[in-house]
Scaffold this active site. Sequence first.
Site, PDB file in Angstrom:
ATOM      1  N   SER A   1       0.843  -1.201   0.000  1.00  0.00           N
ATOM      2  CA  SER A   1       0.000   0.000   0.000  1.00  0.00           C
ATOM      3  C   SER A   1       0.873   1.243   0.000  1.00  0.00           C
ATOM      4  O   SER A   1       1.595   1.522   0.967  1.00  0.00           O
ATOM      5  CB  SER A   1      -0.912   0.022   1.230  1.00  0.00           C
ATOM      6  OG  SER A   1      -1.494   1.306   1.323  1.00  0.00           O
TER       7      SER A   1
ATOM      8  N   HIS B   1      -1.032  -1.159  -4.398  1.00  0.00           N
ATOM      9  CA  HIS B   1      -2.316  -0.849  -3.753  1.00  0.00           C
ATOM     10  C   HIS B   1      -2.409   0.655  -3.516  1.00  0.00           C
ATOM     11  O   HIS B   1      -1.508   1.261  -2.927  1.00  0.00           O
ATOM     12  CB  HIS B   1      -2.435  -1.614  -2.433  1.00  0.00           C
ATOM     13  CG  HIS B   1      -3.761  -1.458  -1.761  1.00  0.00           C
ATOM     14  ND1 HIS B   1      -4.884  -2.150  -2.149  1.00  0.00           N
ATOM     15  CD2 HIS B   1      -4.145  -0.667  -0.735  1.00  0.00           C
ATOM     16  CE1 HIS B   1      -5.899  -1.813  -1.383  1.00  0.00           C
ATOM     17  NE2 HIS B   1      -5.483  -0.909  -0.514  1.00  0.00           N
TER      18      HIS B   1
ATOM     19  N   ASP C   1      -4.738   3.781  -2.090  1.00  0.00           N
ATOM     20  CA  ASP C   1      -5.839   4.137  -1.193  1.00  0.00           C
ATOM     21  C   ASP C   1      -6.289   5.566  -1.428  1.00  0.00           C
ATOM     22  O   ASP C   1      -5.557   6.510  -1.140  1.00  0.00           O
ATOM     23  CB  ASP C   1      -5.377   4.003   0.268  1.00  0.00           C
ATOM     24  CG  ASP C   1      -5.173   2.556   0.666  1.00  0.00           C
ATOM     25  OD1 ASP C   1      -6.125   1.769   0.521  1.00  0.00           O
ATOM     26  OD2 ASP C   1      -4.058   2.210   1.110  1.00  0.00           O
TER      27      ASP C   1
ATOM     28  N   MET D   1      -8.943   8.395  -0.330  1.00  0.00           N
ATOM     29  CA  MET D   1      -9.860   8.731   0.777  1.00  0.00           C
ATOM     30  C   MET D   1     -10.381  10.154   0.604  1.00  0.00           C
ATOM     31  O   MET D   1      -9.626  11.040   0.204  1.00  0.00           O
ATOM     32  CB  MET D   1      -9.114   8.651   2.111  1.00  0.00           C
ATOM     33  CG  MET D   1      -8.423   7.342   2.367  1.00  0.00           C
ATOM     34  SD  MET D   1      -7.529   7.409   3.927  1.00  0.00           S
ATOM     35  CE  MET D   1      -6.701   5.820   3.879  1.00  0.00           C
TER      36      MET D   1
ATOM     37  N   HIS E   1      -8.314   1.314  -4.298  1.00  0.00           N
ATOM     38  CA  HIS E   1      -9.273   1.136  -3.207  1.00  0.00           C
ATOM     39  C   HIS E   1      -9.900   2.491  -2.911  1.00  0.00           C
ATOM     40  O   HIS E   1      -9.247   3.366  -2.347  1.00  0.00           O
ATOM     41  CB  HIS E   1      -8.493   0.576  -1.996  1.00  0.00           C
ATOM     42  CG  HIS E   1      -9.315   0.402  -0.760  1.00  0.00           C
ATOM     43  ND1 HIS E   1      -8.738   0.161   0.487  1.00  0.00           N
ATOM     44  CD2 HIS E   1     -10.658   0.422  -0.545  1.00  0.00           C
ATOM     45  CE1 HIS E   1      -9.686   0.035   1.383  1.00  0.00           C
ATOM     46  NE2 HIS E   1     -10.862   0.199   0.803  1.00  0.00           N
TER      47      HIS E   1
ATOM     48  N   MET F   1     -12.118   4.810  -0.874  1.00  0.00           N
ATOM     49  CA  MET F   1     -12.822   5.023   0.398  1.00  0.00           C
ATOM     50  C   MET F   1     -13.509   6.371   0.292  1.00  0.00           C
ATOM     51  O   MET F   1     -13.123   7.354   0.941  1.00  0.00           O
ATOM     52  CB  MET F   1     -11.820   4.965   1.559  1.00  0.00           C
ATOM     53  CG  MET F   1     -11.382   3.541   1.862  1.00  0.00           C
ATOM     54  SD  MET F   1      -9.839   3.457   2.771  1.00  0.00           S
ATOM     55  CE  MET F   1      -8.690   3.501   1.396  1.00  0.00           C
TER      56      MET F   1
ATOM     57  N   MET G   1     -11.812  -5.602   5.146  1.00  0.00           N
ATOM     58  CA  MET G   1     -11.018  -4.639   5.921  1.00  0.00           C
ATOM     59  C   MET G   1     -10.740  -5.250   7.290  1.00  0.00           C
ATOM     60  O   MET G   1     -11.660  -5.591   8.038  1.00  0.00           O
ATOM     61  CB  MET G   1     -11.783  -3.319   6.077  1.00  0.00           C
ATOM     62  CG  MET G   1     -12.004  -2.552   4.789  1.00  0.00           C
ATOM     63  SD  MET G   1     -10.511  -2.304   3.810  1.00  0.00           S
ATOM     64  CE  MET G   1      -9.476  -1.395   4.966  1.00  0.00           C
TER      65      MET G   1
ATOM     66  N   ASP H   1      -7.016  -6.334   3.914  1.00  0.00           N
ATOM     67  CA  ASP H   1      -6.385  -5.017   3.946  1.00  0.00           C
ATOM     68  C   ASP H   1      -6.382  -4.448   5.359  1.00  0.00           C
ATOM     69  O   ASP H   1      -7.436  -4.165   5.915  1.00  0.00           O
ATOM     70  CB  ASP H   1      -7.157  -4.086   2.992  1.00  0.00           C
ATOM     71  CG  ASP H   1      -6.482  -2.735   2.824  1.00  0.00           C
ATOM     72  OD1 ASP H   1      -5.366  -2.535   3.335  1.00  0.00           O
ATOM     73  OD2 ASP H   1      -7.095  -1.862   2.165  1.00  0.00           O
TER      74      ASP H   1
HETATM   75  C1  DX5 Z   1      -6.568   1.598   5.334  1.00  0.00           C
HETATM   76  C2  DX5 Z   1      -6.069   1.323   3.949  1.00  0.00           C
HETATM   77  C3  DX5 Z   1      -4.997   0.307   3.918  1.00  0.00           C
HETATM   78  C4  DX5 Z   1      -3.733   0.749   4.597  1.00  0.00           C
HETATM   79  C5  DX5 Z   1      -3.047  -0.477   5.138  1.00  0.00           C
HETATM   80  O1  DX5 Z   1      -7.657   2.428   5.264  1.00  0.00           O
HETATM   81  O2  DX5 Z   1      -7.108   0.850   3.135  1.00  0.00           O
HETATM   82  O3  DX5 Z   1      -4.705  -0.103   2.586  1.00  0.00           O
HETATM   83  O4  DX5 Z   1      -2.868   1.443   3.754  1.00  0.00           O
HETATM   84  O5  DX5 Z   1      -1.994  -0.063   5.918  1.00  0.00           O
HETATM   85  P1  DX5 Z   1      -1.308  -0.997   7.012  1.00  0.00           P
HETATM   86  O6  DX5 Z   1      -0.766  -2.181   6.287  1.00  0.00           O
HETATM   87  O7  DX5 Z   1      -0.252  -0.104   7.573  1.00  0.00           O
HETATM   88  O8  DX5 Z   1      -2.387  -1.363   7.998  1.00  0.00           O
HETATM   89 ZN    ZN Z   2      -6.565  -0.116   1.151  1.00  0.00          ZN
END
Ligand code: DX5
Ligand code: ZN
Length: 219
Positions: free
Chosen positions: A9, A34, A36, A38, A67, A69, A138, A176
């Site tokens: 990620s 990956h 993320d 948000m 991903h 969010m 998650m 994840d």
């Molecule tokens: C959390 C993200 C994850 C995050 C995981 O909201 O969706 O992808 O980056 O990070 P670690 O591996 O540090 O928990």
């Molecule tokens: Zn993620």
Amino acid sequence: MSRVKIAPSLLAADFGNLQRDVQMVNKSEADWHHIDVMDGLFVPNISYGMPVVKAIKKFATKPLDVHLMIVDPDRYIKTFAALGAFSLTVHYEACIHLHRTLQAIKEEGMLAGVALNPATNINVLEDTIRDIDIVMLMSVNPGFGGQTFIENTYNKLRDLKALIQHKRANALIEVDGGVTSLNAKALVDAGADVLVAGSFIFSSEHPLQTIKELKEIAG
Ligand code: DX5
Ligand code: ZN
């Protein structure tokens, strides 16, 4: 050849050295990048948006596992397809018409993923599981990297695996949040096909080696 995929990620990358960190993943044994995204509304944090994804795409040589969010993700399906996403995962909790959203993602040529928050039961996917390419469980509450893994994820993994088999579906299971070398094997044994890891990889002294270890442990 290893069966389980590792998806570092980039949320945990050094954004001042993003090109370097993306190229580290290119060189590594990881399978996907990956990403993320948000919006500060669906989750209490804002990560990065389209210009950064575009910059990542410029250097990435592996598939982009995006991903989202964000609330109402339908607004941006075409945008992320144009940015070169390989898979686009939306949150079950953010979709009013999940079936329509999944079709729209697939129409744009991406794998269609659905993420479930820790508090969402896997049964909500009973009627869509055959339309889903990736289910993302998650294992932390989404919004931040570096959180502690939630142990109930193992029960959900087993239930989800059973649902997929019962419905003769083909969805991959991605986990994840809070993944480390300590839980990777147990997660795979419980049914995980893809492991996302952020802080465990990027805060380690030798990320390339850490990815290699995760890959070996996951099998
Ligand atoms: C959390 C993200 C994850 C995050 C995981 O909201 O969706 O992808 O980056 O990070 P670690 O591996 O540090 O928990
Ligand atoms: Zn993620």
